[in-house]
Motif scaffolding. Structure first.
Motif, PDB file in Angstrom:
ATOM      1  N   ASP A   1       0.094 -40.007   3.918  1.00 23.86           N
ATOM      2  CA  ASP A   1       0.451 -41.091   3.006  1.00 23.86           C
ATOM      3  C   ASP A   1       1.708 -41.846   3.436  1.00 23.86           C
ATOM      4  OD1 ASP A   1       2.075 -38.904   2.411  1.00 23.86           O
ATOM      5  OD2 ASP A   1       2.065 -39.251   0.251  1.00 23.86           O
TER       6      ASP A   1
ATOM      7  N   ARG B   1       2.747 -47.104  -3.050  1.00 24.88           N
ATOM      8  CA  ARG B   1       3.573 -46.105  -3.732  1.00 24.88           C
ATOM      9  C   ARG B   1       4.862 -46.723  -4.267  1.00 24.88           C
ATOM     10  NH1 ARG B   1       3.664 -42.665   1.033  1.00 24.88           N
ATOM     11  NH2 ARG B   1       5.392 -41.490   0.140  1.00 24.88           N
TER      12      ARG B   1
ATOM     13  N   PHE C   1      -6.647 -34.306  -4.787  1.00 24.75           N
ATOM     14  CA  PHE C   1      -5.320 -34.777  -4.369  1.00 24.75           C
ATOM     15  C   PHE C   1      -5.444 -35.721  -3.175  1.00 24.75           C
ATOM     16  CE2 PHE C   1      -1.870 -33.875  -1.202  1.00 24.75           C
ATOM     17  CZ  PHE C   1      -0.964 -34.777  -1.737  1.00 24.75           C
TER      18      PHE C   1
ATOM     19  N   LYS D   1      14.654 -37.755  -2.534  1.00 28.43           N
ATOM     20  CA  LYS D   1      14.504 -36.746  -3.603  1.00 28.43           C
ATOM     21  C   LYS D   1      14.220 -35.361  -3.018  1.00 28.43           C
ATOM     22  CE  LYS D   1      10.967 -38.545  -5.706  1.00 28.43           C
ATOM     23  NZ  LYS D   1      10.614 -39.744  -4.951  1.00 28.43           N
TER      24      LYS D   1
ATOM     25  N   SER E   1      -4.068 -39.451  -2.922  1.00 24.38           N
ATOM     26  CA  SER E   1      -2.837 -39.667  -2.153  1.00 24.38           C
ATOM     27  C   SER E   1      -3.051 -40.523  -0.910  1.00 24.38           C
ATOM     28  CB  SER E   1      -2.180 -38.335  -1.799  1.00 24.38           C
ATOM     29  OG  SER E   1      -3.001 -37.588  -0.954  1.00 24.38           O
TER      30      SER E   1
ATOM     31  N   ARG F   1       2.616 -36.510   7.410  1.00 19.26           N
ATOM     32  CA  ARG F   1       2.088 -36.890   6.100  1.00 19.26           C
ATOM     33  C   ARG F   1       1.259 -38.161   6.197  1.00 19.26           C
ATOM     34  NH1 ARG F   1       6.250 -36.559   1.162  1.00 19.26           N
ATOM     35  NH2 ARG F   1       4.745 -38.067   0.399  1.00 19.26           N
TER      36      ARG F   1
ATOM     37  N   GLU G   1      -2.145 -43.538  -4.498  1.00 20.10           N
ATOM     38  CA  GLU G   1      -2.294 -43.530  -5.959  1.00 20.10           C
ATOM     39  C   GLU G   1      -1.831 -42.198  -6.541  1.00 20.10           C
ATOM     40  OE1 GLU G   1      -3.384 -46.109  -7.691  1.00 20.10           O
ATOM     41  OE2 GLU G   1      -3.950 -47.330  -5.949  1.00 20.10           O
TER      42      GLU G   1
ATOM     43  N   PHE H   1       1.219 -30.252  -4.525  1.00 22.16           N
ATOM     44  CA  PHE H   1      -0.092 -30.781  -4.116  1.00 22.16           C
ATOM     45  C   PHE H   1      -0.356 -30.536  -2.629  1.00 22.16           C
ATOM     46  CE2 PHE H   1       0.072 -33.759  -7.895  1.00 22.16           C
ATOM     47  CZ  PHE H   1      -1.050 -33.222  -8.514  1.00 22.16           C
TER      48      PHE H   1
ATOM     49  N   ILE I   1       7.921 -35.513 -11.012  1.00 18.57           N
ATOM     50  CA  ILE I   1       7.232 -35.456 -12.302  1.00 18.57           C
ATOM     51  C   ILE I   1       8.269 -35.494 -13.412  1.00 18.57           C
ATOM     52  CG2 ILE I   1       7.175 -32.904 -12.497  1.00 18.57           C
ATOM     53  CD1 ILE I   1       4.260 -33.184 -13.505  1.00 18.57           C
TER      54      ILE I   1
ATOM     55  N   THR J   1      -2.613 -33.166 -13.203  1.00 17.04           N
ATOM     56  CA  THR J   1      -1.273 -32.968 -12.636  1.00 17.04           C
ATOM     57  C   THR J   1      -0.412 -32.090 -13.541  1.00 17.04           C
ATOM     58  OG1 THR J   1      -1.363 -35.092 -11.518  1.00 17.04           O
ATOM     59  CG2 THR J   1       0.828 -34.176 -11.884  1.00 17.04           C
TER      60      THR J   1
ATOM     61  N   GLY K   1       5.005 -33.161  -5.291  1.00 17.03           N
ATOM     62  CA  GLY K   1       4.419 -33.567  -4.007  1.00 17.03           C
ATOM     63  C   GLY K   1       4.127 -32.323  -3.163  1.00 17.03           C
TER      64      GLY K   1
HETATM   65  P1  ADP Z   1       6.801 -39.857  -2.715  1.00 18.11           P
HETATM   66  O1  ADP Z   1       7.749 -39.799  -3.869  1.00 18.11           O
HETATM   67  O2  ADP Z   1       7.483 -39.980  -1.411  1.00 18.11           O
HETATM   68  O3  ADP Z   1       5.694 -40.871  -2.890  1.00 18.11           O
HETATM   69  P2  ADP Z   1       5.696 -37.176  -3.375  1.00 18.11           P
HETATM   70  O4  ADP Z   1       5.801 -36.099  -2.361  1.00 18.11           O
HETATM   71  O5  ADP Z   1       6.512 -37.063  -4.616  1.00 18.11           O
HETATM   72  O6  ADP Z   1       5.990 -38.501  -2.576  1.00 18.11           O
HETATM   73  O7  ADP Z   1       4.163 -37.329  -3.814  1.00 18.11           O
HETATM   74  C1  ADP Z   1       3.135 -37.497  -2.873  1.00 18.11           C
HETATM   75  C2  ADP Z   1       1.830 -37.801  -3.603  1.00 18.11           C
HETATM   76  O8  ADP Z   1       1.487 -36.695  -4.457  1.00 18.11           O
HETATM   77  C3  ADP Z   1       1.865 -39.003  -4.537  1.00 18.11           C
HETATM   78  O9  ADP Z   1       1.644 -40.227  -3.883  1.00 18.11           O
HETATM   79  C4  ADP Z   1       0.737 -38.661  -5.511  1.00 18.11           C
HETATM   80  O10 ADP Z   1      -0.543 -38.918  -4.954  1.00 18.11           O
HETATM   81  C5  ADP Z   1       0.887 -37.149  -5.671  1.00 18.11           C
HETATM   82  N1  ADP Z   1       1.795 -36.818  -6.793  1.00 18.11           N
HETATM   83  C6  ADP Z   1       2.999 -36.197  -6.718  1.00 18.11           C
HETATM   84  N2  ADP Z   1       3.537 -36.057  -7.955  1.00 18.11           N
HETATM   85  C7  ADP Z   1       2.660 -36.603  -8.813  1.00 18.11           C
HETATM   86  C8  ADP Z   1       2.634 -36.789 -10.229  1.00 18.11           C
HETATM   87  N3  ADP Z   1       3.639 -36.385 -11.010  1.00 18.11           N
HETATM   88  N4  ADP Z   1       1.554 -37.389 -10.775  1.00 18.11           N
HETATM   89  C9  ADP Z   1       0.524 -37.789 -10.034  1.00 18.11           C
HETATM   90  N5  ADP Z   1       0.477 -37.679  -8.700  1.00 18.11           N
HETATM   91  C10 ADP Z   1       1.522 -37.094  -8.087  1.00 18.11           C
END
Ligand code: ADP
Length: 205
Positions: free
Chosen positions: A142, A152, A53, A18, A57, A140, A61, A40, A97, A68, A37
């Motif tokens: 996570d 995740r 965050f 993505k 993360s 990263r 979670e 944050f 999101i 958010t 992402g």
């Molecule tokens: P991925 O899709 O690879 O897990 P992202 O970069 O989209 O990674 O998100 C990383 C972290 O940021 C998520 O694991 C979460 O903790 C937080 N996060 C991102 N978008 C959201 C969201 N819409 N709602 C809640 N937490 C979010």
């Protein structure tokens, strides 16, 4: 804003690409990419929201929904005010999101979802390899731990993927996420270009 942001949602499991596709799409005139992402990760880690965050993360979670969506709304408003995002001539490409039903409800008054691109990668091993590579390259936290990655993926399967049922099937575009970034982008563009053209047929070019 009384009018809603004209939007395409980028959907896909962690590792489906993505971020890569969103960034490339966002570099094309008429598209604006926004990743929660990234939003944050850009926070000051010592701020209250930055600390919250990290707390969520590192466990893989989701950050609480109200926080958010409030932060997302403020960022969109700020980007518009600063002339970074032009809602009357750019299709918003949302990456990350909404992630569950509550977020979808909270965002409903702000977005007009014209399309959904679902990046599908059937090769789990390849997705895990991508995440491990990203952990090394981008540091990263996570992505570094197997248990966090699994959590995740589990949240995606259990709460995010079922969101597709909330939208009419004719706006969902399933795109094969296996291939070079350029090849996948070609497929994504086949889905989103007609949406962008129809949404902004009156916009100045
Ligand atoms: P991925 O899709 O690879 O897990 P992202 O970069 O989209 O990674 O998100 C990383 C972290 O940021 C998520 O694991 C979460 O903790 C937080 N996060 C991102 N978008 C959201 C969201 N819409 N709602 C809640 N937490 C979010």
């Amino acid at each position: 804003m009384t009018e809603k942001y004209r939007t395409v949602l980028l959907f896909g499991a962690p590792g489906a690409g993505k971020g890569t596709q969103g960034t490339m799409l966002g570099s094309i005139p008429g598209f604006h990419h926004f990743s929660t992402g990234e939003m944050f990760r850009n926070l000051d880690p010592y701020s209250d929201t930055g600390k919250t965050f990290r707390e969520y993360s590192v466990r893989g979670e989701l950050v609480p929904d109200e926080l958010t969506v409030d932060l997302w709304r403020e960022c969109m408003q700020a980007q518009w005010t600063l002339g970074i995002y032009h809602p009357f001539s750019e299709l918003l490409v949302l990456d990350g999101i909404p992630r569950n039903v509550r977020q979808t409800e909270l965002m409903a008054e702000h977005v007009d979802v014209l399309g959904i691109v679902l990046l599908q990668a059937t090769d789990q091993k390849l997705m895990l390899d991508r995440l491990r590579g990203r952990a090394l390259k981008e540091g990263r936290a996570d992505d570094a731990q197997e248990a966090v990655i699994k959590r995740r993926l589990q949240i995606f399967e259990e709460t995010t993927a079922p969101l597709l049922a909330e939208y009419p099937c004719d706006i969902v575009h399933r795109v094969d996420a296996i291939g070079s970034p350029a090849m996948v982008l070609k497929r994504v563009l086949e889905a989103v270009t007609p949406i962008q053209e129809a949404a902004f047929s009156n916009a100045l070019r």
